[in-house]
Design a protein around this motif. Structure first.
Motif, mmCIF file in Angstrom:
data_model
loop_
_atom_site.group_PDB
_atom_site.id
_atom_site.type_symbol
_atom_site.label_atom_id
_atom_site.label_comp_id
_atom_site.label_asym_id
_atom_site.label_seq_id
_atom_site.Cartn_x
_atom_site.Cartn_y
_atom_site.Cartn_z
ATOM 1 N N PHE A 16 4.453 0.606 22.959
ATOM 2 C CA PHE A 16 3.971 -0.446 22.063
ATOM 3 C C PHE A 16 2.500 -0.240 21.735
ATOM 4 N N ALA A 17 2.097 -0.610 20.521
ATOM 5 C CA ALA A 17 0.705 -0.462 20.102
ATOM 6 C C ALA A 17 -0.179 -1.574 20.676
ATOM 7 N N SER A 18 0.379 -2.748 20.849
ATOM 8 C CA SER A 18 -0.380 -3.886 21.363
ATOM 9 C C SER A 18 -0.503 -3.799 22.884
ATOM 10 N N PRO A 19 -1.644 -4.187 23.449
ATOM 11 C CA PRO A 19 -1.781 -4.144 24.911
ATOM 12 C C PRO A 19 -1.081 -5.299 25.619
ATOM 13 N N LEU A 20 -0.682 -6.334 24.892
ATOM 14 C CA LEU A 20 -0.081 -7.497 25.545
ATOM 15 C C LEU A 20 1.234 -7.190 26.265
#
Length: 105
Positions: free
Chosen positions: A82-86
């Protein structure tokens, strides 16, 4: 503590604050003066987030238990997906909490 030590501590704290301020403002001043960022400087700036992340994760990986190692590995795989760190943070945190609560306890 005597007054000699207290005075030195105050001086050290003040000098550290000045050094921190100067290093933070120097980057802003340098980038605002430059019209074009050299490729090597841009590469160095792009490497900073990975270096900071490594300094935060490496001690936990080496000094933590096996549950921390599993959670960090799972977070790494999630971070690559995933690109988002969340999602990476959620997977790592959830997995280490589940392992500590259900497996170790």
């Amino acid at each position: 503590m005597n007054s000699f030590t207290d005075q030195h501590m105050i001086i050290v704290i003040l000098l550290a604050a000045v050094a921190t301020y100067l290093t933070r403002i120097a980057g802003y001043v340098l980038l605002s003066v430059m019209t074009d960022i050299p490729p090597r400087a841009e590469a160095a700036l792009n490497a900073i987030p990975a270096a900071v992340l490594t300094t935060l994760v490496a001690p936990a990986f080496y000094s933590g238990g096996w549950e921390a190692k599993i959670a960090i590995a799972a977070a790494l795989v999630t971070g690559l997906r995933f690109a988002s760190p969340l999602p990476m943070i959620g997977v790592g945190w959830s997995l280490v909490m589940i392992l500590r609560y259900f497996v170790i306890a």
